[in-house]
Motif scaffolding. Sequence first.
Motif, PDB file in Angstrom:
ATOM      1  N   GLN A  26       0.823  -1.202   0.000  1.00 52.54           N
ATOM      2  CA  GLN A  26       0.000   0.000   0.000  1.00 52.54           C
ATOM      3  C   GLN A  26       0.859   1.255   0.000  1.00 52.54           C
ATOM      4  N   GLU A  27       1.948   1.240   0.766  1.00 51.81           N
ATOM      5  CA  GLU A  27       2.852   2.394   0.791  1.00 51.81           C
ATOM      6  C   GLU A  27       3.454   2.631  -0.593  1.00 51.81           C
ATOM      7  N   ILE A  28       3.846   1.559  -1.266  1.00 50.10           N
ATOM      8  CA  ILE A  28       4.418   1.674  -2.614  1.00 50.10           C
ATOM      9  C   ILE A  28       3.368   2.208  -3.588  1.00 50.10           C
ATOM     10  N   GLU A  29       2.159   1.673  -3.539  1.00 50.82           N
ATOM     11  CA  GLU A  29       1.091   2.156  -4.428  1.00 50.82           C
ATOM     12  C   GLU A  29       0.790   3.629  -4.175  1.00 50.82           C
ATOM     13  N   ASP A  30       0.783   4.033  -2.909  1.00 49.73           N
ATOM     14  CA  ASP A  30       0.534   5.441  -2.577  1.00 49.73           C
ATOM     15  C   ASP A  30       1.601   6.339  -3.187  1.00 49.73           C
ATOM     16  N   ILE A  31       2.842   5.869  -3.224  1.00 50.22           N
ATOM     17  CA  ILE A  31       3.923   6.665  -3.822  1.00 50.22           C
ATOM     18  C   ILE A  31       3.710   6.806  -5.323  1.00 50.22           C
ATOM     19  N   LEU A  32       3.345   5.700  -5.982  1.00 50.51           N
ATOM     20  CA  LEU A  32       3.104   5.759  -7.424  1.00 50.51           C
ATOM     21  C   LEU A  32       1.945   6.697  -7.757  1.00 50.51           C
ATOM     22  N   VAL A  63      11.414  -8.709  -3.681  1.00 53.18           N
ATOM     23  CA  VAL A  63      12.595  -9.509  -3.982  1.00 53.18           C
ATOM     24  C   VAL A  63      13.319  -9.885  -2.693  1.00 53.18           C
ATOM     25  N   GLU A  64      13.435  -8.936  -1.799  1.00 57.14           N
ATOM     26  CA  GLU A  64      14.047  -9.116  -0.487  1.00 57.14           C
ATOM     27  C   GLU A  64      13.222  -8.315   0.511  1.00 57.14           C
ATOM     28  N   ALA A  65      13.610  -8.352   1.766  1.00 60.87           N
ATOM     29  CA  ALA A  65      12.844  -7.650   2.810  1.00 60.87           C
ATOM     30  C   ALA A  65      12.663  -6.168   2.498  1.00 60.87           C
ATOM     31  N   ASP A  66      13.700  -5.522   1.977  1.00 61.62           N
ATOM     32  CA  ASP A  66      13.669  -4.087   1.732  1.00 61.62           C
ATOM     33  C   ASP A  66      13.865  -3.735   0.260  1.00 61.62           C
ATOM     34  N   LEU A  67      13.515  -4.666  -0.622  1.00 71.87           N
ATOM     35  CA  LEU A  67      13.681  -4.451  -2.060  1.00 71.87           C
ATOM     36  C   LEU A  67      12.461  -4.990  -2.803  1.00 71.87           C
ATOM     37  N   ALA A  68      11.893  -4.150  -3.667  1.00 75.67           N
ATOM     38  CA  ALA A  68      10.740  -4.557  -4.472  1.00 75.67           C
ATOM     39  C   ALA A  68      10.902  -4.023  -5.888  1.00 75.67           C
ATOM     40  N   VAL A  69      10.386  -4.788  -6.841  1.00 76.56           N
ATOM     41  CA  VAL A  69      10.341  -4.357  -8.240  1.00 76.56           C
ATOM     42  C   VAL A  69       8.872  -4.183  -8.589  1.00 76.56           C
ATOM     43  N   THR A  70       8.563  -3.029  -9.163  1.00 73.04           N
ATOM     44  CA  THR A  70       7.178  -2.753  -9.530  1.00 73.04           C
ATOM     45  C   THR A  70       7.071  -2.488 -11.017  1.00 73.04           C
ATOM     46  N   GLU A  71       5.890  -2.772 -11.545  1.00 74.08           N
ATOM     47  CA  GLU A  71       5.537  -2.383 -12.913  1.00 74.08           C
ATOM     48  C   GLU A  71       4.204  -1.657 -12.797  1.00 74.08           C
ATOM     49  N   CYS A  72       4.133  -0.511 -13.429  1.00 70.06           N
ATOM     50  CA  CYS A  72       2.931   0.304 -13.345  1.00 70.06           C
ATOM     51  C   CYS A  72       2.665   0.924 -14.714  1.00 70.06           C
ATOM     52  N   TYR A  73       1.416   0.853 -15.156  1.00 70.27           N
ATOM     53  CA  TYR A  73       1.029   1.473 -16.415  1.00 70.27           C
ATOM     54  C   TYR A  73       0.542   2.898 -16.134  1.00 70.27           C
ATOM     55  N   PHE A  74       0.996   3.844 -16.950  1.00 71.15           N
ATOM     56  CA  PHE A  74       0.515   5.222 -16.879  1.00 71.15           C
ATOM     57  C   PHE A  74      -0.156   5.565 -18.207  1.00 71.15           C
ATOM     58  N   LEU A  75      -1.444   5.825 -18.136  1.00 67.21           N
ATOM     59  CA  LEU A  75      -2.198   6.313 -19.283  1.00 67.21           C
ATOM     60  C   LEU A  75      -2.353   7.806 -19.076  1.00 67.21           C
ATOM     61  N   THR A  76      -1.801   8.586 -19.982  1.00 63.96           N
ATOM     62  CA  THR A  76      -1.757  10.035 -19.803  1.00 63.96           C
ATOM     63  C   THR A  76      -2.505  10.742 -20.919  1.00 63.96           C
ATOM     64  N   PHE A  77      -3.430  11.611 -20.517  1.00 60.45           N
ATOM     65  CA  PHE A  77      -4.133  12.488 -21.448  1.00 60.45           C
ATOM     66  C   PHE A  77      -3.595  13.888 -21.240  1.00 60.45           C
ATOM     67  N   CYS A  95       6.172   2.096 -16.254  1.00 58.69           N
ATOM     68  CA  CYS A  95       7.331   2.350 -15.407  1.00 58.69           C
ATOM     69  C   CYS A  95       7.670   1.063 -14.676  1.00 58.69           C
ATOM     70  N   VAL A  96       8.918   0.682 -14.763  1.00 60.50           N
ATOM     71  CA  VAL A  96       9.433  -0.422 -13.966  1.00 60.50           C
ATOM     72  C   VAL A  96      10.383   0.223 -12.968  1.00 60.50           C
ATOM     73  N   ILE A 111      11.423   5.138  -4.643  1.00 61.65           N
ATOM     74  CA  ILE A 111      12.048   4.684  -5.891  1.00 61.65           C
ATOM     75  C   ILE A 111      13.555   4.914  -5.810  1.00 61.65           C
ATOM     76  N   ALA A 112      14.318   3.856  -6.090  1.00 67.23           N
ATOM     77  CA  ALA A 112      15.773   3.956  -6.173  1.00 67.23           C
ATOM     78  C   ALA A 112      16.213   4.062  -7.634  1.00 67.23           C
ATOM     79  N   HIS A 113      15.447   3.427  -8.525  1.00 67.93           N
ATOM     80  CA  HIS A 113      15.769   3.470  -9.962  1.00 67.93           C
ATOM     81  C   HIS A 113      14.473   3.254 -10.740  1.00 67.93           C
ATOM     82  N   ARG A 114      14.191   4.171 -11.642  1.00 71.48           N
ATOM     83  CA  ARG A 114      13.000   4.076 -12.499  1.00 71.48           C
ATOM     84  C   ARG A 114      13.434   3.971 -13.949  1.00 71.48           C
ATOM     85  N   ARG A 115      12.776   3.057 -14.666  1.00 73.76           N
ATOM     86  CA  ARG A 115      12.931   2.968 -16.122  1.00 73.76           C
ATOM     87  C   ARG A 115      11.538   3.008 -16.721  1.00 73.76           C
ATOM     88  N   LEU A 116      11.348   3.895 -17.677  1.00 70.73           N
ATOM     89  CA  LEU A 116      10.065   4.061 -18.349  1.00 70.73           C
ATOM     90  C   LEU A 116      10.177   3.534 -19.770  1.00 70.73           C
TER      91      LEU A 116
END
Length: 184
Positions: free
Chosen positions: A12-18, A82-96, A114-115, A127-132
């Motif tokens: 939930q914390e990660i989703e709130d950041i996105l 991935v680990e206790a303090d590491l997560a990889v996310t994928e999120c779709y952004f639809l932008t108008f 965004c990964v 986020i430590a590293h973002r790739r779009l």
Amino acid sequence: MRLTVERLLDRQEIEDILIGYARGADRADVDLIRAAYHADAIEDHGGVYVGPAADYVALMAKILPTAPLMSHLCTNISVEFVEADLAVTECYFLTFSRREAESGSFDSLTMARCVDRFERRDGAWKIAHRRLAWEWNHEMPINETWGRGMIIPDIGKAVRGAKKPDDILYGAWARQRSGEEIAA
């Protein structure tokens, strides 16, 4: 895999950041964008910008206040711990967005993914590293009739979205208790 309550709270914390990042982009609230990243984070905005996220945020602070209004829809959020303090996310952004060009005004609809590598440091996920990756773009002429007048008969009376601090989100009314409400 069954998630623990702690992992659900992390998610939930990660989703709130996105979602906060998307709100920041739409409302030109650079503090929300900055809050999404660790201080040493990297931003790779699909080849358009690659470098320190802090420099990207500084660039957004200059661009967003006068950029056209836009709406980012944050969807299809996947979180892999991935680990206790590491997560990889994928999120779709639809932008108008409504755009201006020498050839005239037009509307643009863009899909990007965004990964992100999220790291929890000092108890906070960021986020430590973002790739779009850009998926597709569709441009169209402006055709804003508001349902040919059926949705909003008099557009002059409509409350419209705006940038910070003028958007309704930032009004004092929302943070007042009932009976203490202030105008607008």
